[in-house]
Design an enzyme around this catalytic site. Structure first.
Site, PDB file in Angstrom:
ATOM      1  N   ILE A 117       0.852  -1.186   0.000  1.00 39.28           N
ATOM      2  CA  ILE A 117       0.000   0.000   0.000  1.00 39.28           C
ATOM      3  C   ILE A 117       0.889   1.238   0.000  1.00 39.28           C
ATOM      4  O   ILE A 117       1.732   1.406   0.882  1.00 39.28           O
ATOM      5  CB  ILE A 117      -0.927   0.030   1.230  1.00 39.28           C
ATOM      6  CG1 ILE A 117      -1.784  -1.238   1.299  1.00 39.28           C
ATOM      7  CG2 ILE A 117      -1.803   1.272   1.212  1.00 39.28           C
ATOM      8  CD1 ILE A 117      -2.582  -1.383   2.582  1.00 39.28           C
ATOM      9  N   LYS A 155       0.596   6.320  14.428  1.00 37.59           N
ATOM     10  CA  LYS A 155      -0.473   5.335  14.265  1.00 37.59           C
ATOM     11  C   LYS A 155       0.063   4.062  13.607  1.00 37.59           C
ATOM     12  O   LYS A 155      -0.306   2.954  14.004  1.00 37.59           O
ATOM     13  CB  LYS A 155      -1.623   5.930  13.448  1.00 37.59           C
ATOM     14  CG  LYS A 155      -2.347   7.060  14.140  1.00 37.59           C
ATOM     15  CD  LYS A 155      -3.753   7.295  13.621  1.00 37.59           C
ATOM     16  CE  LYS A 155      -3.834   7.531  12.161  1.00 37.59           C
ATOM     17  NZ  LYS A 155      -5.227   7.814  11.705  1.00 37.59           N
ATOM     18  N   ASP A 165       8.661   6.490  -1.763  1.00 35.77           N
ATOM     19  CA  ASP A 165       8.260   7.757  -2.360  1.00 35.77           C
ATOM     20  C   ASP A 165       7.947   7.473  -3.824  1.00 35.77           C
ATOM     21  O   ASP A 165       8.845   7.100  -4.591  1.00 35.77           O
ATOM     22  CB  ASP A 165       9.392   8.771  -2.234  1.00 35.77           C
ATOM     23  CG  ASP A 165       9.054  10.133  -2.820  1.00 35.77           C
ATOM     24  OD1 ASP A 165       8.075  10.241  -3.578  1.00 35.77           O
ATOM     25  OD2 ASP A 165       9.787  11.096  -2.532  1.00 35.77           O
ATOM     26  N   ASN A 167      -2.315   4.133  -3.650  1.00 33.58           N
ATOM     27  CA  ASN A 167      -3.148   5.075  -2.911  1.00 33.58           C
ATOM     28  C   ASN A 167      -2.556   6.468  -2.836  1.00 33.58           C
ATOM     29  O   ASN A 167      -3.298   7.449  -2.769  1.00 33.58           O
ATOM     30  CB  ASN A 167      -3.369   4.530  -1.489  1.00 33.58           C
ATOM     31  CG  ASN A 167      -3.920   5.583  -0.551  1.00 33.58           C
ATOM     32  OD1 ASN A 167      -5.089   5.966  -0.654  1.00 33.58           O
ATOM     33  ND2 ASN A 167      -3.081   6.074   0.357  1.00 33.58           N
ATOM     34  N   TYR A 211      -8.204  21.060 -12.203  1.00 32.26           N
ATOM     35  CA  TYR A 211      -7.625  20.570 -13.454  1.00 32.26           C
ATOM     36  C   TYR A 211      -6.514  19.532 -13.263  1.00 32.26           C
ATOM     37  O   TYR A 211      -6.575  18.447 -13.865  1.00 32.26           O
ATOM     38  CB  TYR A 211      -7.108  21.744 -14.296  1.00 32.26           C
ATOM     39  CG  TYR A 211      -8.203  22.631 -14.819  1.00 32.26           C
ATOM     40  CD1 TYR A 211      -8.965  22.255 -15.915  1.00 32.26           C
ATOM     41  CD2 TYR A 211      -8.476  23.851 -14.202  1.00 32.26           C
ATOM     42  CE1 TYR A 211      -9.977  23.077 -16.398  1.00 32.26           C
ATOM     43  CE2 TYR A 211      -9.484  24.677 -14.682  1.00 32.26           C
ATOM     44  CZ  TYR A 211     -10.238  24.285 -15.764  1.00 32.26           C
ATOM     45  OH  TYR A 211     -11.245  25.098 -16.235  1.00 32.26           O
ATOM     46  N   LYS A 234      -6.354  11.825 -12.733  1.00 30.09           N
ATOM     47  CA  LYS A 234      -7.155  10.645 -12.399  1.00 30.09           C
ATOM     48  C   LYS A 234      -7.801  10.040 -13.644  1.00 30.09           C
ATOM     49  O   LYS A 234      -7.953   8.812 -13.740  1.00 30.09           O
ATOM     50  CB  LYS A 234      -8.220  11.012 -11.361  1.00 30.09           C
ATOM     51  CG  LYS A 234      -7.656  11.366  -9.989  1.00 30.09           C
ATOM     52  CD  LYS A 234      -6.865  10.222  -9.372  1.00 30.09           C
ATOM     53  CE  LYS A 234      -6.438  10.526  -7.951  1.00 30.09           C
ATOM     54  NZ  LYS A 234      -5.664   9.429  -7.326  1.00 30.09           N
TER      55      LYS A 234
END
Length: 232
Positions: free
Chosen positions: A5, A40, A58, A85, A151, A157
């Site tokens: 992930i 966390k 990265d 992600n 934009y 995406k």
């Protein structure tokens, strides 16, 4: 299953890692720097031990990605899922006349080229059965619902959805599920506090897709976190 992930230190990435570990999976959690490893994630590490491997990842650093993939390959690591992600939202609501093209380039470096770099180097490690590639997309990437704004984010995406379609064609004869997923408007640093969906709810839905508890029926493999078809 062993999941990789990206952007796992906070938001949806963190919730994906937490939910996957709770379901019994193992997680390679990519963060931009171990120096800023989130508290966390450290708590998850304390709870789940060796099933959580926190690594520097990265998505703009191809040399670092290649090095990590090589190390994991030498260790005999097998992947069952890759969740791309990591993403950024820049130039929000900036008019086209005022758009900084450097911000556009920065967005593409993370949102599009990042997943491409990750798959370039980690795809050979995807040898578990019933594997899955999840590219975290957005409803903003829908060409049919295009709007004048966001934009860099929206166009990146939309391009990511094309990359998903190409991967699907490439891997059609292998048992690897490939999806672009709209995770919903979530309460995260990007989505803000007014968002109606929690990152945990979205993470649970995406895990159901990875585990094939939900099998979407879609032509272009662009779905929301519940598996419902999104307009391309």
């Amino acid at each position: 299953m062993n999941l990789l992930i990206t952007g796992a230190s906070r938001g949806l990435g963190y919730e994906m890692a937490a939910a996957a570990l709770e379901r019994g999976h193992s997680v390679i959690a990519g963060t931009r720097s171990l120096d800023v490893k989130s508290s966390k994630l450290s708590l998850l590490e304390d709870k789940y031990g060796p099933r959580l491997h926190i690594v520097p990842l990265d998505v703009t650093d191809e040399q670092g990605i290649a090095s990590l993939a090589s190390i994991l390959n030498k260790e005999g690591t097998k992947l069952g899922a890759i969740v791309n992600n990591a993403g950024i939202l820049t130039a929000r609501s900036t008019p086209i006349e005022e758009l900084d093209m450097q911000q556009v380039a920065k967005t593409f470096e993370v949102n599009l080229y990042g997943p491409m770099r990750v798959l370039k180097h980690f795809l050979p490690l995807m040898t578990e059965t019933d594997a899955a590639i999840i590219n975290i997309s957005s409803e903003a990437g829908s060409i049919s619902n295009a709007y004048p704004g966001d934009y860099p984010y929206a166009i990146s995406k939309s391009a990511l959805n094309m990359f998903t379609a190409q991967l699907r064609s490439l891997l059609k004869d292998q048992d690897i599920q490939v999806l672009s997923v709209h995770p919903g408007w979530m309460k995260t640093d990007m989505g803000g506090e007014d968002a109606p969906t929690s990152a945990g709810e979205s993470a649970a839905g995406i895990l159901d897709l990875i585990e094939r508890k939900v099998v979407p029926k879609t032509k272009f493999n662009f779905v929301d976190y519940s598996g419902n078809e999104m307009p391309i």
